[in-house]
Design an enzyme around this catalytic site. Structure first.
Site, PDB file in Angstrom:
ATOM      1  N   SER A  66      -0.485   0.460  27.464  1.00  8.29           N
ATOM      2  CA  SER A  66       0.899   0.091  27.817  1.00  8.29           C
ATOM      3  C   SER A  66       1.631   1.368  28.191  1.00  8.29           C
ATOM      4  O   SER A  66       1.550   2.353  27.453  1.00  8.29           O
ATOM      5  CB  SER A  66       1.621  -0.505  26.605  1.00  8.29           C
ATOM      6  OG  SER A  66       0.861  -1.515  26.020  1.00  8.29           O
ATOM      7  N   ARG A 103      -4.539 -10.242  20.177  1.00  7.23           N
ATOM      8  CA  ARG A 103      -3.491  -9.367  19.637  1.00  7.23           C
ATOM      9  C   ARG A 103      -3.014  -9.920  18.315  1.00  7.23           C
ATOM     10  O   ARG A 103      -2.132 -10.759  18.261  1.00  7.23           O
ATOM     11  CB  ARG A 103      -2.345  -9.293  20.638  1.00  7.23           C
ATOM     12  CG  ARG A 103      -1.221  -8.344  20.222  1.00  7.23           C
ATOM     13  CD  ARG A 103      -0.212  -8.185  21.364  1.00  7.23           C
ATOM     14  NE  ARG A 103       0.903  -7.307  21.013  1.00  7.23           N
ATOM     15  CZ  ARG A 103       1.986  -7.739  20.373  1.00  7.23           C
ATOM     16  NH1 ARG A 103       2.106  -9.015  20.022  1.00  7.23           N
ATOM     17  NH2 ARG A 103       2.960  -6.897  20.069  1.00  7.23           N
ATOM     18  N   LYS A 115       7.922 -10.177  21.605  1.00  5.50           N
ATOM     19  CA  LYS A 115       7.741  -8.875  20.947  1.00  5.50           C
ATOM     20  C   LYS A 115       9.095  -8.447  20.401  1.00  5.50           C
ATOM     21  O   LYS A 115      10.024  -8.198  21.165  1.00  5.50           O
ATOM     22  CB  LYS A 115       7.231  -7.876  21.993  1.00  5.50           C
ATOM     23  CG  LYS A 115       6.691  -6.546  21.452  1.00  5.50           C
ATOM     24  CD  LYS A 115       6.077  -5.748  22.609  1.00  5.50           C
ATOM     25  CE  LYS A 115       5.902  -4.261  22.337  1.00  5.50           C
ATOM     26  NZ  LYS A 115       5.014  -3.855  21.300  1.00  5.50           N
TER      27      LYS A 115
HETATM   28  C1  LIG Z   1       2.235  -4.451  24.677  1.00  9.92           C
HETATM   29  C2  LIG Z   1       1.391  -4.757  25.688  1.00  9.92           C
HETATM   30  C3  LIG Z   1       1.674  -4.393  27.037  1.00  9.92           C
HETATM   31  N1  LIG Z   1       0.808  -4.700  28.027  1.00  9.92           N
HETATM   32  C4  LIG Z   1      -0.316  -5.354  27.732  1.00  9.92           C
HETATM   33  C5  LIG Z   1      -1.226  -5.697  28.879  1.00  9.92           C
HETATM   34  F1  LIG Z   1      -0.621  -6.634  29.622  1.00  9.92           F
HETATM   35  F2  LIG Z   1      -2.395  -6.152  28.446  1.00  9.92           F
HETATM   36  F3  LIG Z   1      -1.411  -4.614  29.641  1.00  9.92           F
HETATM   37  N2  LIG Z   1      -0.678  -5.724  26.506  1.00  9.92           N
HETATM   38  C6  LIG Z   1       0.121  -5.455  25.445  1.00  9.92           C
HETATM   39  N3  LIG Z   1      -0.219  -5.804  24.271  1.00  9.92           N
END
Ligand SMILES: C=C1C=NC(C(F)(F)F)=NC1=N
Length: 215
Positions: free
Chosen positions: A110, A38, A139
């Site tokens: 998500s 990411r 985040k």
């Molecule tokens: C914002 C996010 C929310 N969930 C997930 C995951 F856990 F991989 F499903 N990844 C992300 N980058």
């Protein structure tokens, strides 16, 4: 992609650690079962540097037999032959991603509501990420803390849909996430910011093995 083990799903980019590749290797040694590349945010790498860094992470994951998933960047995912793509609600449309990367790759979405989960299934998602379960430090534009309520709802309505909980999860607060029906926990800072990422991953793996309901 055959049944992926989402139990301990590490997410990281260059901004999450001073030496990200050694953190990833430690996490892999510690037993993570899935990895998401990411690369987002103001100081994120771009283009050639991003691709090179992604391939270094991908090489490590291959060595440990762990799926390598790219966040949002479908073109990069295809270019380097990643195992899948994860998209948020504001990212590339999941149905479009599925169309572009083909049936045997992993698509993750998500979701923040039952309707979004329904739409993710319709789009061909292999799993959904639900959170933030707890306060997150990873985040800056995270939605309000959701707890495990939506995980319970979605796992009740769609018992076959793999769910990973995300947001502020640690070895000591992971149990309720699994108890609510999640198949896995998604981790950024509990591993990336740990004193010893390998030990942190081992502890999280131990907890995940303890609570992940055998399905
Ligand atoms: C914002 C996010 C929310 N969930 C997930 C995951 F856990 F991989 F499903 N990844 C992300 N980058």
């Amino acid at each position: 992609m055959k049944n992926v083990d989402y139990k301990l799903y590490f997410i990281m980019g260059s901004i999450n650690a001073t030496d990200p590749l050694s953190v990833l290797e430690d996490a892999l040694k510690g037993g993570i079962t899935c990895f998401q590349f990411r690369e987002k945010g103001p100081n994120a790498l771009a283009r050639t540097e991003k691709k090179a860094f992604a391939q270094s992470c991908q090489r490590l994951c291959k060595q440990y037999g762990v799926p390598f998933i790219v966040n949002d960047d479908v073109d990069l995912s295809i270019e380097i032959g990643a195992d899948g793509v994860h998209v948020g609600q504001d990212d590339t449309d999941a149905a479009f991603v599925r169309e572009k990367i083909g049936a045997d790759k992993i698509v993750g979405v998500s979701v923040h509501s039952v309707d979004e989960a329904k739409a993710a299934i319709a789009a061909g998602a292999n799993y959904v990420g639900i959170g933030p379960v707890y306060e997150t430090v990873s985040k800056d534009d995270a939605k309000p803390v959701a707890g495990t309520v939506l995980i319970e709802k979605v796992s009740t309505l769609f018992p076959e849909l793999p769910i990973v909980g995300i947001g502020g999860i640690t070895a000591t607060n992971a149990e309720p996430v699994f108890k609510a029906g999640a198949h896995g926990i998604s981790i950024i800072s509990s591993i990336a910011s740990a004193e010893n990422p390998e030990i942190a991953a081992k502890q999280l793996k131990h907890t995940a093995n303890q609570w992940a309901v055998k399905r």
